[in-house]
Design an enzyme around this catalytic site. Structure first.
Site, PDB file in Angstrom:
ATOM      1  N   HIS B  77      50.662  43.826  44.484  1.00 32.73           N
ATOM      2  CA  HIS B  77      49.844  42.616  44.622  1.00 32.73           C
ATOM      3  C   HIS B  77      48.530  42.800  43.858  1.00 32.73           C
ATOM      4  O   HIS B  77      48.124  41.924  43.082  1.00 32.73           O
ATOM      5  CB  HIS B  77      49.577  42.335  46.103  1.00 32.73           C
ATOM      6  CG  HIS B  77      48.456  41.364  46.365  1.00 32.73           C
ATOM      7  ND1 HIS B  77      48.545  40.022  46.077  1.00 32.73           N
ATOM      8  CD2 HIS B  77      47.200  41.549  46.858  1.00 32.73           C
ATOM      9  CE1 HIS B  77      47.400  39.424  46.394  1.00 32.73           C
ATOM     10  NE2 HIS B  77      46.556  40.338  46.858  1.00 32.73           N
ATOM     11  N   ASP B 106      39.066  28.763  14.494  1.00 36.16           N
ATOM     12  CA  ASP B 106      40.039  29.543  15.266  1.00 36.16           C
ATOM     13  C   ASP B 106      39.379  30.863  15.628  1.00 36.16           C
ATOM     14  O   ASP B 106      38.202  31.073  15.318  1.00 36.16           O
ATOM     15  CB  ASP B 106      41.314  29.793  14.437  1.00 36.16           C
ATOM     16  CG  ASP B 106      42.527  30.050  15.333  1.00 36.16           C
ATOM     17  OD1 ASP B 106      42.413  30.897  16.232  1.00 36.16           O
ATOM     18  OD2 ASP B 106      43.571  29.397  15.139  1.00 36.16           O
ATOM     19  N   TRP B 142      46.635  50.428  44.186  1.00 37.63           N
ATOM     20  CA  TRP B 142      46.420  50.168  42.757  1.00 37.63           C
ATOM     21  C   TRP B 142      45.492  51.216  42.162  1.00 37.63           C
ATOM     22  O   TRP B 142      45.434  51.386  40.942  1.00 37.63           O
ATOM     23  CB  TRP B 142      45.871  48.760  42.525  1.00 37.63           C
ATOM     24  CG  TRP B 142      44.396  48.578  42.728  1.00 37.63           C
ATOM     25  CD1 TRP B 142      43.761  48.422  43.915  1.00 37.63           C
ATOM     26  CD2 TRP B 142      43.379  48.541  41.717  1.00 37.63           C
ATOM     27  NE1 TRP B 142      42.409  48.286  43.711  1.00 37.63           N
ATOM     28  CE2 TRP B 142      42.146  48.352  42.370  1.00 37.63           C
ATOM     29  CE3 TRP B 142      43.382  48.636  40.325  1.00 37.63           C
ATOM     30  CZ2 TRP B 142      40.936  48.266  41.685  1.00 37.63           C
ATOM     31  CZ3 TRP B 142      42.166  48.541  39.649  1.00 37.63           C
ATOM     32  CH2 TRP B 142      40.964  48.371  40.326  1.00 37.63           C
ATOM     33  N   SER B 169      46.394  45.633  25.229  1.00 36.47           N
ATOM     34  CA  SER B 169      46.267  44.184  25.081  1.00 36.47           C
ATOM     35  C   SER B 169      44.823  43.740  25.310  1.00 36.47           C
ATOM     36  O   SER B 169      44.267  42.953  24.543  1.00 36.47           O
ATOM     37  CB  SER B 169      47.201  43.494  26.080  1.00 36.47           C
ATOM     38  OG  SER B 169      46.785  42.182  26.322  1.00 36.47           O
ATOM     39  N   SER B 170      44.202  44.281  26.371  1.00 36.04           N
ATOM     40  CA  SER B 170      42.826  43.891  26.680  1.00 36.04           C
ATOM     41  C   SER B 170      41.868  44.311  25.582  1.00 36.04           C
ATOM     42  O   SER B 170      40.945  43.578  25.237  1.00 36.04           O
ATOM     43  CB  SER B 170      42.373  44.540  27.987  1.00 36.04           C
ATOM     44  OG  SER B 170      43.071  44.004  29.049  1.00 36.04           O
ATOM     45  N   HIS B 253      34.639  50.157  38.221  1.00 38.03           N
ATOM     46  CA  HIS B 253      33.539  49.266  38.519  1.00 38.03           C
ATOM     47  C   HIS B 253      33.231  48.284  37.390  1.00 38.03           C
ATOM     48  O   HIS B 253      33.109  47.093  37.635  1.00 38.03           O
ATOM     49  CB  HIS B 253      32.300  49.957  39.061  1.00 38.03           C
ATOM     50  CG  HIS B 253      31.521  48.969  39.871  1.00 38.03           C
ATOM     51  ND1 HIS B 253      31.884  48.609  41.135  1.00 38.03           N
ATOM     52  CD2 HIS B 253      30.499  48.173  39.539  1.00 38.03           C
ATOM     53  CE1 HIS B 253      31.092  47.648  41.560  1.00 38.03           C
ATOM     54  NE2 HIS B 253      30.246  47.354  40.616  1.00 38.03           N
ATOM     55  N   GLU B 255      35.350  47.210  35.470  1.00 37.28           N
ATOM     56  CA  GLU B 255      36.486  46.292  35.571  1.00 37.28           C
ATOM     57  C   GLU B 255      36.185  45.142  36.538  1.00 37.28           C
ATOM     58  O   GLU B 255      36.518  43.982  36.286  1.00 37.28           O
ATOM     59  CB  GLU B 255      37.726  47.076  36.030  1.00 37.28           C
ATOM     60  CG  GLU B 255      38.911  46.225  36.456  1.00 37.28           C
ATOM     61  CD  GLU B 255      39.574  45.488  35.301  1.00 37.28           C
ATOM     62  OE1 GLU B 255      39.380  45.914  34.147  1.00 37.28           O
ATOM     63  OE2 GLU B 255      40.268  44.491  35.549  1.00 37.28           O
ATOM     64  N   TYR B 257      33.383  43.810  37.082  1.00 38.85           N
ATOM     65  CA  TYR B 257      32.507  42.846  36.416  1.00 38.85           C
ATOM     66  C   TYR B 257      33.202  42.144  35.271  1.00 38.85           C
ATOM     67  O   TYR B 257      32.836  41.018  34.918  1.00 38.85           O
ATOM     68  CB  TYR B 257      31.205  43.526  35.977  1.00 38.85           C
ATOM     69  CG  TYR B 257      30.396  43.947  37.181  1.00 38.85           C
ATOM     70  CD1 TYR B 257      30.376  43.140  38.315  1.00 38.85           C
ATOM     71  CD2 TYR B 257      29.697  45.133  37.229  1.00 38.85           C
ATOM     72  CE1 TYR B 257      29.689  43.502  39.439  1.00 38.85           C
ATOM     73  CE2 TYR B 257      28.996  45.509  38.368  1.00 38.85           C
ATOM     74  CZ  TYR B 257      28.999  44.687  39.470  1.00 38.85           C
ATOM     75  OH  TYR B 257      28.322  45.046  40.590  1.00 38.85           O
ATOM     76  N   SER B 268      27.925  28.658  35.224  1.00 41.50           N
ATOM     77  CA  SER B 268      26.685  28.285  34.535  1.00 41.50           C
ATOM     78  C   SER B 268      26.891  27.144  33.552  1.00 41.50           C
ATOM     79  O   SER B 268      25.934  26.561  33.058  1.00 41.50           O
ATOM     80  CB  SER B 268      26.115  29.491  33.782  1.00 41.50           C
ATOM     81  OG  SER B 268      25.894  30.552  34.651  1.00 41.50           O
ATOM     82  N   HIS B 302      29.928  54.463  44.355  1.00 42.19           N
ATOM     83  CA  HIS B 302      29.820  53.785  45.650  1.00 42.19           C
ATOM     84  C   HIS B 302      31.197  53.426  46.212  1.00 42.19           C
ATOM     85  O   HIS B 302      31.305  53.037  47.364  1.00 42.19           O
ATOM     86  CB  HIS B 302      28.894  52.559  45.580  1.00 42.19           C
ATOM     87  CG  HIS B 302      29.415  51.404  44.794  1.00 42.19           C
ATOM     88  ND1 HIS B 302      28.633  50.647  43.971  1.00 42.19           N
ATOM     89  CD2 HIS B 302      30.649  50.857  44.709  1.00 42.19           C
ATOM     90  CE1 HIS B 302      29.364  49.696  43.424  1.00 42.19           C
ATOM     91  NE2 HIS B 302      30.575  49.796  43.853  1.00 42.19           N
ATOM     92  N   HIS B 303      32.240  53.577  45.387  1.00 43.67           N
ATOM     93  CA  HIS B 303      33.595  53.378  45.906  1.00 43.67           C
ATOM     94  C   HIS B 303      34.089  54.621  46.622  1.00 43.67           C
ATOM     95  O   HIS B 303      35.185  54.634  47.150  1.00 43.67           O
ATOM     96  CB  HIS B 303      34.565  53.058  44.768  1.00 43.67           C
ATOM     97  CG  HIS B 303      34.260  51.762  44.083  1.00 43.67           C
ATOM     98  ND1 HIS B 303      34.793  50.568  44.494  1.00 43.67           N
ATOM     99  CD2 HIS B 303      33.463  51.475  43.035  1.00 43.67           C
ATOM    100  CE1 HIS B 303      34.346  49.592  43.709  1.00 43.67           C
ATOM    101  NE2 HIS B 303      33.527  50.119  42.824  1.00 43.67           N
ATOM    102  N   THR B 328      21.944  39.744  40.201  1.00 44.34           N
ATOM    103  CA  THR B 328      22.890  38.798  40.793  1.00 44.34           C
ATOM    104  C   THR B 328      22.128  37.712  41.544  1.00 44.34           C
ATOM    105  O   THR B 328      22.481  36.526  41.481  1.00 44.34           O
ATOM    106  CB  THR B 328      23.866  39.521  41.738  1.00 44.34           C
ATOM    107  OG1 THR B 328      24.333  40.692  41.074  1.00 44.34           O
ATOM    108  CG2 THR B 328      25.051  38.645  42.077  1.00 44.34           C
ATOM    109  N   LYS B 331      20.791  35.117  39.259  1.00 41.20           N
ATOM    110  CA  LYS B 331      21.805  34.129  38.859  1.00 41.20           C
ATOM    111  C   LYS B 331      21.949  33.044  39.918  1.00 41.20           C
ATOM    112  O   LYS B 331      21.937  31.846  39.615  1.00 41.20           O
ATOM    113  CB  LYS B 331      23.152  34.814  38.645  1.00 41.20           C
ATOM    114  CG  LYS B 331      23.156  35.667  37.402  1.00 41.20           C
ATOM    115  CD  LYS B 331      24.565  35.962  36.952  1.00 41.20           C
ATOM    116  CE  LYS B 331      24.598  36.250  35.478  1.00 41.20           C
ATOM    117  NZ  LYS B 331      24.728  35.051  34.668  1.00 41.20           N
ATOM    118  N   ARG B 450      42.371  49.426  56.257  1.00 41.16           N
ATOM    119  CA  ARG B 450      43.173  48.648  55.322  1.00 41.16           C
ATOM    120  C   ARG B 450      44.433  49.416  54.970  1.00 41.16           C
ATOM    121  O   ARG B 450      44.586  50.581  55.334  1.00 41.16           O
ATOM    122  CB  ARG B 450      42.366  48.337  54.058  1.00 41.16           C
ATOM    123  CG  ARG B 450      41.962  49.564  53.276  1.00 41.16           C
ATOM    124  CD  ARG B 450      40.965  49.247  52.178  1.00 41.16           C
ATOM    125  NE  ARG B 450      41.621  48.645  51.034  1.00 41.16           N
ATOM    126  CZ  ARG B 450      41.213  48.825  49.768  1.00 41.16           C
ATOM    127  NH1 ARG B 450      40.169  49.579  49.501  1.00 41.16           N
ATOM    128  NH2 ARG B 450      41.847  48.250  48.782  1.00 41.16           N
TER     129      ARG B 450
END
Lengths: 266, 525
Positions: B77, B106, B142, B169-170, B253, B255, B257, B268, B302-303, B328, B331, B450
């Site tokens: 998932h 293009d 994951w 690809s990315s 991390h 990722e 963002y 925005s 922090h993870h 943040t 924003k 979890r």
């Protein structure tokens, strides 16, 4: 704002009087868990206040500055002063959070002057406990009743099982009012040892020895679970800590030292 | 309008038709559509897995699946939603919008563009095929933490290879975005005059180029640990399981963002359009986005506050993480200031954007709580974390994508969606998303870990509510698909400038936009 927080506390309290609808972190019975609870509530209230202000302004705007009410758009689109203010204020609030958080963290990581040491080793899927000074050692795994009930298609009503998934065959016994150092490691994959009311979690990692300390102030039975995904039975390796007064603990140790020796001789 | 359609038809004559058109296309709009449809498909596949998870968690005890399969579902998932649904959705939006927004015909590298899309179906076919292996799909989460991930079955090399493909690809996509933005802007469009969505994508593209190779390194080391006798992450061989976590989150991390910065760009864009007022603090929005991107590289641990870092490390990562709240916050304040004394209307894109601001901010608040290390020792790996990241990714990132689709759909197709149905879709989605994810805060705080297939009975009530919400959320998205197809069947009626307050070069083009967006670059002053 005070009235609002009082309202929130009151509503939270009334909800949490039903055990099944518990919405908040339990208050701790050890200094570290208590400190975590206090910090949690402090930051929660700060965010509530910020949220009320920001969303309040936003909703005011949504209700009053709408085209259907004939609002004409203003033309302002920048203001260095305002932008500096709302950069500085959050920064100051953050410093206000960081100070107590850092103090608590330093207190939590100070494992010096402990009186006894409990070594915890994670296995797939059980825990092994070694009382380093007292020479007691045993494995602890999910009790049989929960284990039968949790099988796919067991047809057992889990609601009737005593402490379903939170009961073990051998409980950890710890003395109250004693600083206990807990050493954590694992033999196969990473696990994490967590009993919310007495301590936050820490990982048990193969090849590492991590440290925690607890000082349980209230006798009782405290339950927790493994909190790092460790394979298929990750959800089925609970932790049960029974905290007893010191004299009782000494008795338990002497009893179990013998028993375990007898076990080995069999 | 009709001249425009003839114009499009004329340009089509050199194109292969049918399937070959889509396989060989180098057109940014075709590729954008491919990305978006692909993302929608993956959204439903990943969503189906989420519903299996929620169905099992509806009540305590195991009713539907065995724990091993449950772990495969949570793992898949996440991989499908992150790499299959969200990232391709944003790349699709970039493909459609960037050339139109900067006044280019293009993307800069059209053939590369084709490749970066067509890698995806192969990668995901391989990834999904592992579910049919005898030993099942990946089940270690994951995050693929060793040593657990090294115990996995035959799926592991397939998962790693598909992740490599997705990374490639990315990176190709990111190179294309950077080359396009830096080289193909219309004369007069300086960097600080670019639309904010273009800015956020430029920064995101740099994050992608910096982060994806780190993931590639981490998973390659996993591969050699498993098959070539190395011991990077195996304690028994002198390796270090925690090293993997450091490398993984150094990718992970940024990722996060990568998934949210383009969403910021979308919000925005939409908030000013429906407030009929210029974006407040454009410059500070750009600087805030750049600061968030830079900070994302120094907050990774922090993870992993619970792995037993030295005290100094814990304090450092706590402070840097808290610091993210400042840009943040800027924003969010700027969005509110944009609405302030505007002249607002509430079409579907605006509704989704407003919900984004509120619900993303709630996710930001729980993020701030998680940043506080001593409290994180309690929150870590509980449903509180699950609630947190779903709040920033579902009513955050996904809402932004949905808002963007409604907002630009008239430009892409020349057809207007049904506004009433759009609003119904909005309200159903918003109500159900909260029913699903808000109770997760409660069970998490109350102590539910979890990634468990079964739970103690005191967590039953809120889990039932969350499961009901999840099914409601899933079904509401079928309405979205219906709205899309209904729109495509409409006649072309949309005005060139489909929204009264919309700003930007894309609205100077006809609706639907011509095949090659700007043949001659517009002048920007």
């Amino acid at each position: 704002m005070n009235r609002l927080s009082a309202l929130i506390i009151a509503s939270l309290a009334s909800i949490s009087s039903f055990a099944d609808w518990e919405v908040n972190m339990p208050r701790g019975v050890s200094p570290t868990a208590n400190a975590a609870y206090d910090l949690h509530m402090l930051i929660f209230y700060i965010t509530v206040v910020i949220g009320v202000i920001v969303f309040g302004v936003m909703f005011y705007s949504i209700f009053h500055h709408r085209k259907s009410k004939g609002a004409k758009p203003a033309s302002f689109h920048e203001s260095t002063t305002v932008e500096v203010i709302w950069t500085v204020i959050p920064f100051v609030i953050l410093v206000g959070m960081a100070v107590p958080a850092t103090k608590t963290l330093i207190m939590m990581e100070d494992t010096r002057d402990s009186e006894i040491t409990l070594k915890v080793t994670g296995y797939q899927w059980m825990w092994k406990y070694d009382y380093v000074e007292d020479n007691v050692s045993f494995f602890s795994k999910l009790d049989n009743k929960s284990n039968e009930a949790r099988q796919l298609g067991s047809k057992i009503d889990v609601k009737k099982v005593d402490n379903y998934l939170l009961n073990v065959d051998n409980e950890v016994v710890l003395p109250t009012d004693t600083k206990v150092r807990i050493l954590l490691t694992a033999s196969d994959v990473i696990h994490a040892w967590w009993v919310p009311e007495i301590t936050g979690k820490k990982d048990a990692i193969p090849g590492y020895i991590n440290e925690l300390w607890v000082d349980i102030k209230k006798p009782g039975v405290y339950r927790g679970q493994c909190t790092e995904l460790c394979g298929k039975d990750h959800g089925f390796m609970p932790i049960v800590v029974r905290a007893v007064p010191k004299q009782e603990y000494v008795k338990w140790v002497s009893l179990n030292q013998k028993n375990r020796v007898a076990d080995k001789s069999e | 309008m009709s001249t425009n359609i003839d114009h499009i038809k004329e340009e089509h004559h050199h194109q292969p038709s049918g399937l070959m058109r889509w396989i060989t296309t180098t057109n940014h709009k075709d590729i954008g559509s491919l990305y978006l449809w692909f993302s929608l498909l993956m959204f439903f596949i990943g969503g189906f897995m989420a519903l299996i998870i929620r169905a099992e968690l509806f009540q305590p005890g195991l009713q539907l699946v065995v724990p091993g399969f449950f772990n495969q579902m949570t793992t898949m998932h996440a991989l499908i939603m992150i790499f299959g649904a969200l990232m391709p959705a944003f790349v699709g939006l970039a493909n459609w919008q960037l050339p139109m927004m900067i006044g280019a015909p293009d993307m800069a590298l059209p053939r590369l563009n084709n490749w970066s899309f067509w890698i995806l179906p192969f990668a995901f076919t391989m990834l999904l095929s592992t579910l049919f292996f005898e030993s099942g799909g990946p089940a270690a989460g994951w995050t693929l933490y060793p040593p657990l991930s090294l115990q996995g079955g035959n799926s592991m090399p397939f998962v790693i290879f598909s992740l490599h493909l997705l990374g490639a690809s990315s990176i190709l996509g990111a190179i294309n975005v950077i080359a396009t933005i830096l080289n193909m802007r219309a004369p007069g469009m300086t960097l600080m005059k670019m639309p904010i969505f273009v800015w956020t994508w430029l920064i995101t593209a740099f994050l992608l180029i910096a982060a994806m190779p780190v993931l590639a390194g981490a998973i390659t080391m996993l591969l050699t640990d498993r098959f070539y006798g190395t011991s990077f992450f195996t304690a028994a061989g002198g390796g270090d399981p925690v090293l993997f976590q450091h490398i993984f989150w150094f990718f992970g991390h940024p990722e996060v963002y990568i998934l949210i910065l383009p969403a910021f760009g979308i919000i925005s864009t939409i908030i000013p359009a429906f407030s009929r007022k210029k974006l407040f603090g454009y410059d500070s929005m750009v600087y805030a986005t750049a600061s968030i991107a830079l900070l994302s590289f120094i907050v990774w641990a922090h993870h992993m506050f619970t792995v037993g870092m030295p005290l100094a490390g814990e304090i450092f990562f706590m402070f840097t993480t808290m610091l993210i709240a400042v840009p943040t916050g800027v924003k969010v304040f700027n969005w509110v200031a944009t609405m302030w004394r505007g002249s607002m209307t509430f079409e579907t894109p605006m509704l989704f954007s407003l919900a984004f601001i509120i619900l993303f901010t709630i996710g930001g608040f729980s993020g701030l709580m998680l940043a506080i290390t001593p409290a994180d020792f309690q929150y870590h790996d509980t449903y509180f974390v699950v609630a947190h990241f779903h709040y920033v990714l579902v009513p955050g990132a996904i809402f932004a994508v949905i808002a963007a689709v409604y907002y630009w759909l008239p430009k892409w197709t020349g057809k207007m969606y049904n506004e009433t149905l759009g609003k119904v879709h909005f309200w159903m989605t918003t109500v159900f998303v909260n029913i699903t994810f808000f109770p997760m805060h409660f069970v998490g705080l109350a102590g539910m870990p979890r990634r468990i297939p079964d739970y103690a009975v005191q967590f039953t009530d809120f889990n039932m509510i969350a499961s009901i919400g999840a099914f409601g959320f899933g079904l509401s998205q079928l309405l979205f698909v219906y709205i899309l197809f209904q729109t495509l069947r409409q006649p072309v009626t949309a005005a060139d400038k489909s929204w009264e307050g919309a700003e930007g070069l894309e609205w100077t083009l006809p609706s639907p936009a011509p095949y090659h967006s700007f043949d001659t670059p517009p002048k920007v002053d």
